[in-house]
Write an enzyme that holds these catalytic residues in place. Structure first.
Site, PDB file in Angstrom:
ATOM      1  N   LEU A  28      36.035  57.752  51.577  1.00 56.68           N
ATOM      2  CA  LEU A  28      36.290  57.922  50.147  1.00 56.68           C
ATOM      3  C   LEU A  28      36.259  59.385  49.731  1.00 56.68           C
ATOM      4  O   LEU A  28      36.982  59.794  48.825  1.00 56.68           O
ATOM      5  CB  LEU A  28      35.251  57.139  49.329  1.00 56.68           C
ATOM      6  CG  LEU A  28      35.279  55.618  49.476  1.00 56.68           C
ATOM      7  CD1 LEU A  28      34.105  55.000  48.729  1.00 56.68           C
ATOM      8  CD2 LEU A  28      36.600  55.043  48.959  1.00 56.68           C
ATOM      9  N   GLY A  29      35.432  60.179  50.374  1.00 51.34           N
ATOM     10  CA  GLY A  29      35.351  61.587  50.007  1.00 51.34           C
ATOM     11  C   GLY A  29      34.314  62.307  50.842  1.00 51.34           C
ATOM     12  O   GLY A  29      33.442  61.686  51.456  1.00 51.34           O
ATOM     13  N   GLY A  31      31.755  65.998  50.984  1.00 52.75           N
ATOM     14  CA  GLY A  31      31.164  67.101  50.240  1.00 52.75           C
ATOM     15  C   GLY A  31      30.450  68.049  51.177  1.00 52.75           C
ATOM     16  O   GLY A  31      30.582  67.962  52.402  1.00 52.75           O
ATOM     17  N   GLY A  32      29.666  68.931  50.601  1.00 53.03           N
ATOM     18  CA  GLY A  32      29.016  69.948  51.392  1.00 53.03           C
ATOM     19  C   GLY A  32      27.961  69.425  52.348  1.00 53.03           C
ATOM     20  O   GLY A  32      27.717  70.025  53.396  1.00 53.03           O
ATOM     21  N   GLY A  34      27.676  65.862  53.195  1.00 50.51           N
ATOM     22  CA  GLY A  34      27.956  64.569  53.795  1.00 50.51           C
ATOM     23  C   GLY A  34      29.273  63.980  53.352  1.00 50.51           C
ATOM     24  O   GLY A  34      30.131  64.666  52.792  1.00 50.51           O
ATOM     25  N   VAL A  36      31.237  60.001  52.017  1.00 50.33           N
ATOM     26  CA  VAL A  36      31.050  58.663  51.465  1.00 50.33           C
ATOM     27  C   VAL A  36      32.175  57.767  51.977  1.00 50.33           C
ATOM     28  O   VAL A  36      33.348  58.136  51.926  1.00 50.33           O
ATOM     29  CB  VAL A  36      31.043  58.677  49.922  1.00 50.33           C
ATOM     30  CG1 VAL A  36      30.838  57.262  49.380  1.00 50.33           C
ATOM     31  CG2 VAL A  36      29.948  59.600  49.399  1.00 50.33           C
ATOM     32  N   LYS A  51      26.870  56.536  51.850  1.00 51.77           N
ATOM     33  CA  LYS A  51      26.814  57.993  51.900  1.00 51.77           C
ATOM     34  C   LYS A  51      26.065  58.401  53.161  1.00 51.77           C
ATOM     35  O   LYS A  51      24.935  57.951  53.394  1.00 51.77           O
ATOM     36  CB  LYS A  51      26.124  58.554  50.657  1.00 51.77           C
ATOM     37  CG  LYS A  51      26.094  60.079  50.603  1.00 51.77           C
ATOM     38  CD  LYS A  51      25.272  60.589  49.425  1.00 51.77           C
ATOM     39  CE  LYS A  51      25.916  60.289  48.090  1.00 51.77           C
ATOM     40  NZ  LYS A  51      25.180  60.969  46.974  1.00 51.77           N
ATOM     41  N   ASP A 147      21.479  67.679  37.800  1.00 54.75           N
ATOM     42  CA  ASP A 147      22.840  68.083  38.197  1.00 54.75           C
ATOM     43  C   ASP A 147      23.873  67.253  37.438  1.00 54.75           C
ATOM     44  O   ASP A 147      24.853  66.776  38.012  1.00 54.75           O
ATOM     45  CB  ASP A 147      23.039  67.939  39.700  1.00 54.75           C
ATOM     46  CG  ASP A 147      24.279  68.695  40.200  1.00 54.75           C
ATOM     47  OD1 ASP A 147      24.717  69.632  39.493  1.00 54.75           O
ATOM     48  OD2 ASP A 147      24.796  68.357  41.273  1.00 54.75           O
TER      49      ASP A 147
END
Length: 221
Positions: A28-29, A31-32, A34, A36, A51, A147
């Protein structure tokens, strides 16, 4: 890589990837820290998002603690406008993962882009009200998100929600859990997204409390 971490749990005869009872469907995506994945437990037809922490962070105790903090924080709050987390664990190679509610919708960032950068005032107020309710529930448990930003707000269909949608607050990974030493960082640490950080959060993580979330919500509004 994360892909190699997933393959660790496969045998040569298997053609699919599993995390426990969940068959991984697609990425799905990323990031820095990990990635998902969408996954499904086919025996009960439950779709989830998993995740997975990057392997190069597996030996960093502070990152792993922050990663697992998300599950602990969310389950302490138990609010319908906060993404649900079902379980956490480690892959055979020690890589940390959490299993979350699968959401179909758009982030507030995506919605704002579609709308040309501004939402109708009435709709914006409805969204802000839902976020404020979720934050109020978190703060009542002594948890500050720290955040809050449009990327961490998902808009999902809900016929009973205001305007037919519900906001889901995501990513409590850097949440500060009051009176919990596992949730504290060094006073010198700067954690968050600069555009939405309050002045006290810019001075250091140890100064960021619930008021930091109120500041970030104000920036979004």
């Amino acid at each position: 890589t994360v892909e190699r971490n997933l393959r660790v749990i496969m045998t040569p005869s298997m053609v699919e990837t599993f995390v426990g009872p969940y068959r991984v469907v697609r990425l799905l995506g990323e990031g820095g820290i990990g990635a998902v994945y969408e996954a499904v437990n086919e025996s009960i037809e439950r779709r989830v998002a998993i995740k997975i922490l990057r392997a190069d962070h597996a030996d960093r105790a502070d990152v792993v603690t922050r990663f697992f903090n998300e599950a602990r924080a969310v389950n302490r709050i138990a609010h319908p406008s906060i993404v649900q987390i079902y379980e956490q664990g480690r892959l055979p190679d020690g890589t940390a993962y959490i299993v979350m509610e699968f959401l179909e919708g758009q982030t507030l960032t995506q919605r704002l882009k579609q709308a040309g950068g501004r939402l109708p005032p009435r709709y914006a107020i409805q969204l802000a009200w839902q976020v404020a309710a979720a934050l109020s529930a978190a703060h009542a448990k002594g948890i500050a998100h720290r955040d809050l930003k449009p990327d961490n707000l998902m808009l999902v269909p809900d016929p009973l929600g205001p305007g037919g949608e519900r906001v889901k607050v995501l990513d409590f990974g850097i949440a500060k859990l009051a009176a919990d030493t596992l949730g504290k960082e060094s006073a010198q640490a700067i954690i968050g997204t600069p555009t939405y950080m309050s002045p006290e959060q810019c001075r250091g993580a140890d100064e960021a409390d619930e008021k930091t979330d109120v500041y970030a919500l104000g920036v979004m509004v």
